[in-house]
Motif scaffolding. Structure first.
Motif, PDB file in Angstrom:
ATOM      1  N   GLY A   1       0.840  -1.187   0.000  1.00 29.18           N
ATOM      2  CA  GLY A   1       0.000   0.000   0.000  1.00 29.18           C
ATOM      3  C   GLY A   1       0.874   1.235   0.000  1.00 29.18           C
ATOM      4  N   PRO A   2       0.257   2.416  -0.072  1.00 23.77           N
ATOM      5  CA  PRO A   2       1.030   3.661  -0.075  1.00 23.77           C
ATOM      6  C   PRO A   2       1.876   3.762   1.187  1.00 23.77           C
ATOM      7  N   LYS A   3       3.071   4.291   1.022  1.00 26.45           N
ATOM      8  CA  LYS A   3       3.980   4.395   2.156  1.00 26.45           C
ATOM      9  C   LYS A   3       3.397   5.303   3.241  1.00 26.45           C
ATOM     10  N   ILE A   4       3.393   4.828   4.469  1.00 23.25           N
ATOM     11  CA  ILE A   4       2.954   5.646   5.599  1.00 23.25           C
ATOM     12  C   ILE A   4       4.154   5.807   6.512  1.00 23.25           C
ATOM     13  N   SER A   5       4.461   7.056   6.889  1.00 26.53           N
ATOM     14  CA  SER A   5       5.671   7.291   7.688  1.00 26.53           C
ATOM     15  C   SER A   5       5.428   7.911   9.055  1.00 26.53           C
ATOM     16  N   ASP A   6       4.173   8.318   9.291  1.00 26.74           N
ATOM     17  CA  ASP A   6       3.909   9.007  10.563  1.00 26.74           C
ATOM     18  C   ASP A   6       2.819   8.301  11.363  1.00 26.74           C
ATOM     19  N   TRP A   7       2.823   6.982  11.305  1.00 29.11           N
ATOM     20  CA  TRP A   7       1.746   6.223  11.923  1.00 29.11           C
ATOM     21  C   TRP A   7       1.731   6.408  13.444  1.00 29.11           C
ATOM     22  N   ASP A   8       2.910   6.422  14.066  1.00 31.41           N
ATOM     23  CA  ASP A   8       2.941   6.563  15.529  1.00 31.41           C
ATOM     24  C   ASP A   8       2.241   7.844  15.965  1.00 31.41           C
ATOM     25  N   LYS A   9       2.545   8.898  15.265  1.00 28.92           N
ATOM     26  CA  LYS A   9       1.947  10.197  15.628  1.00 28.92           C
ATOM     27  C   LYS A   9       0.441  10.179  15.392  1.00 28.92           C
ATOM     28  N   ARG A  10       0.049   9.707  14.218  1.00 27.22           N
ATOM     29  CA  ARG A  10      -1.378   9.711  13.897  1.00 27.22           C
ATOM     30  C   ARG A  10      -2.184   8.799  14.820  1.00 27.22           C
TER      31      ARG A  10
END
Lengths: 465, 465
Positions: free
Chosen positions: B127-136
């Motif tokens: 899937g599309p790269k997600i880089s801020d998952w912890d924050k979200r």
């Protein structure tokens, strides 16, 4: 020293022997201690002190042997994973499931204990009479605040109970439909914060078949005072409205909720005036009492046969067959309305039980015109495949119709789960799924059409202090 | 006009023929269009424009037929309630399941939508790269206190994920064992306050087989930020210690817990140095990243084949076969230890995964000497039937051994549930149960031997204000 003359295998054997030898010596020692303890035992067996010593010694042996044993188990696991040898010679059969004779697992072992045979002339009982359950339960709940009977102000703790025979189904696809059915229930219950109990044990041989639920229900109510409502559901019933939350508040003054119609039960005494394939039973004294009243027609054999004749005679349209729990309940309510009626809610505003015959051909129409959350004829909470009997040899309907429609009902419900994740079945008849949206870089902003990902009826405020 | 001379049935047949005749004509037309398109095709087949025309035409045909069909279905439902006839002539079959041709439900309908074919030369992506998952995720949790990621101070919210194919098993008993397996998991999870997700959907056709878990896991993590740990468990793994609670605190600084041994993975690069049949994965950015790193060997076909060869070459003792998720993880950890190693916990103090071969013959010994709650070789948390493959045609071991031992493992675990209610299996091989105590008039004083009825690890303080 002898190493030079020994093969690696022989060397390992001797090493093992010596290691075990130390262990054997220890064991001999401990046996002496235990015997001594026993010979000098008081009323309750080995004196505590000896037992403690034994435990300590074994614990010591285990700790010393631990790293080596773990490593050896790992090696043994590796070796076994490579070869397909078996420890039991009788199990050296084919690896081919098609060649396997299912009879080998169907026959059941006996442990030789005598089956308890109750005197059939004595009245049947689910257990010793309990008369103060409300008081005892209330006390227990007070002492156990971390097992509350309410998850939220208007949300009682509910246990959904279902099950099937411990034997493989008589026909090949039966178990597959049982599997889909329990997945379906797991999905609904997860969304609604309901726990599931899947029974595969016959607790009372006399109460076999549809009556088996009675001893089970009583057992679960008494073992789980924290459960406020027990929801019985047949294995051939499926959830087709994943969004519908049972209106618990409607039943504040009731203890037993079944789908049915007052007129059909109390006036007509129609044997299908209510349905016991999906019902709610409150955990209270009243429920224990009605279970006691319900049970006597159940014991298989003469009692059930005779009761069946009475029910066919007394109820409208009932065919000739042994007493079933549903007919028995119609009879009880119709003949003892004053005693039980005020606490029984015959619900027909939504399909707590929905007869499949009038629902399954309308799924496409429902999808076209309505939406989940209605629970009624527009989008039934439950589609119940009465008469299909996919686990047996014969059903009351053509097999193909039953199975195809069960697939459709399953998919109809499953689509409501899949849409949360951006998928849907290709058709209501298809096992395969397709995307309804692409993977997103902002998954938390996803449009969850029926608000099922984090529904209000699942929210629970936990105190983590 | 001819109606007078035709039977209703014959009349319906002719009407159907004429309806289909129009359809046949349309199809002929479209075939011509397609052929024309193909003769003038570019590199990738029929030009887009022609395909669009075809889709539009079929859609039009479907929409025209809709209202009439729905009405006819409704009428059919009414007729059906009265008789047991079926709307579909092909469903007027036998009520006898033994006579039913399972092929009729095995073949799967297609809805005609074209299967999306990804360009295999492009790198695979979950899937599309997600880089801020912890924050979200942290923000979401703050906004949704009623969906907390902790149920109690030391108790994370856990989702156990498992599943099986949506098709009936190739052999008759396979589904029965899948059913027992999910019942077993339901029991453990109910006792431990863990939710269950049973998957039967193939989310990505390229990632079929053992790789199917990756897209599923990613989807569930991102859809359920309230889940702290996702516990993947194979369908052929069963809980055999109902009392053992995973030591969550041990993993405070780790994100990925698998059963395995550091030496076997990092030093030996042994393909069974760890097991991916039962593992814990924390819901965080690190986990999304390792999933992205894990996936590329999965896409079936050339990629998986070639990756398989690399893995056989690089890993110790690995047989020759296409890339599997377990070998891939060994390879990733062994070759990128610095990147991932500090957050991976290879656990062997208890059997988060327990290879069945070295456990099942010892159950009697365990019962004799130990008790539930240990989780290790003395009383394994999980017994995993690797290689048995009861849903398929062939396993790696004799069928009889597998099935008999799966029955024993199931009963071994089930006994721990049954004893709460005063029952036990007659033997470890028997489906039947017997009482261990009589029904009591004081059920709340019952001796619950392993304190499983209301265990501490299930207690949750809910706020009902």
């Amino acid at each position: 020293m002898l190493d030079r003359f020994l093969s690696p295998r022989r060397r390992r054997q001797i090493q093992r022997l010596m290691r075990n030898g130390k262990l054997t010596l220890f064991c001999l020692l401990l046996t002496v201690v235990v015997l001594r303890g026993n010979l000098g035992a008081g009323k309750f067996g080995t004196p505590e002190k000896d037992l403690d010593e034994i435990r300590e010694t074994f614990s010591y042996i285990r700790r010393r042997a631990e790293p080596r044993r773990v490593l050896e188990e790992a090696k043994a696991a590796q070796r076994q994973q490579k070869s397909s040898s078996s420890t039991d010679a009788s199990e050296n059969g084919s690896n081919n499931y098609a060649e396997f004779d299912i009879g080998k697992i169907l026959k059941d072992e006996d442990d030789g204990t005598e089956e308890f045979k109750r005197d059939p002339s004595l009245p049947y009982s689910l257990g010793p009479k309990i008369s103060d359950w409300d008081k005892r339960r209330a006390e227990w709940l007070k002492r156990n605040p971390n097992f509350s009977n309410f998850m939220a102000p208007k949300k009682p703790r509910v246990l959904l109970v279902t099950g099937s025979s411990p034997k493989p189904c008589e026909n090949p696809v039966g178990d597959h439909y049982l599997l889909k059915s329990i997945k379906n229930k797991i999905d609904y219950c997860r969304l609604h914060g309901i726990e599931v109990f899947y029974n595969m044990a016959l607790l009372d041989a006399e109460m076999a078949g549809f009556w088996a639920k009675l001893p089970l229900i009583r057992k679960l109510l008494l073992s789980h005072p924290e459960v406020e409502f027990l929801w019985w559901m047949d294995s051939d019933a499926m959830f087709t409205d994943m969004a519908f939350e049972v209106p618990w508040e409607r039943y504040t003054d009731h203890n037993f909720v079944m789908h049915g119609w007052n007129e059909m039960v109390y006036d007509q005494k129609n044997w299908i005036g209510l349905n016991t394939g999906s019902f709610l039973l409150r955990n209270c004294q009243w429920s224990l009492d009605i279970l006691d009243t319900w049970a006597p027609m159940g014991p298989k054999g003469k009692v059930r046969e005779e009761a069946g004749k009475l029910l066919t005679q007394e109820l409208k349209d009932r065919p000739v067959f042994e007493a079933d729990d549903q007919s028995a309940m119609v009879y009880i309510l119709a003949t003892q309305k004053d005693k039980w009626g005020d606490k029984v809610y015959l619900e027909n505003a939504y399909y707590l039980h929905g007869y499949w015959g009038i629902l399954v051909d309308r799924y496409e129409e429902m999808i076209e015109n309505y939406h989940p959350g209605l629970g009624d004829h527009r989008w039934p909470l439950v589609t119940h495949f009465v008469g299909c009997k996919p686990c047996g040899k014969f059903g009351d309907y053509p097999v193909e119709r039953c199975l195809k429609q069960m697939d459709r009902a399953f998919n109809f419900g499953d689509n409501q789960i899949l849409q949360m994740y951006g998928f849907t079945h290709k058709t209501l008849a298809s096992r395969r799924v397709k995307r309804t949206r692409n993977e997103m870089s902002n998954p938390l902003d996803v449009r969850d059409e029926h608000s099922l990902l984090h529904p209000a009826f699942k929210a629970v405020k936990v105190s983590t202090s």
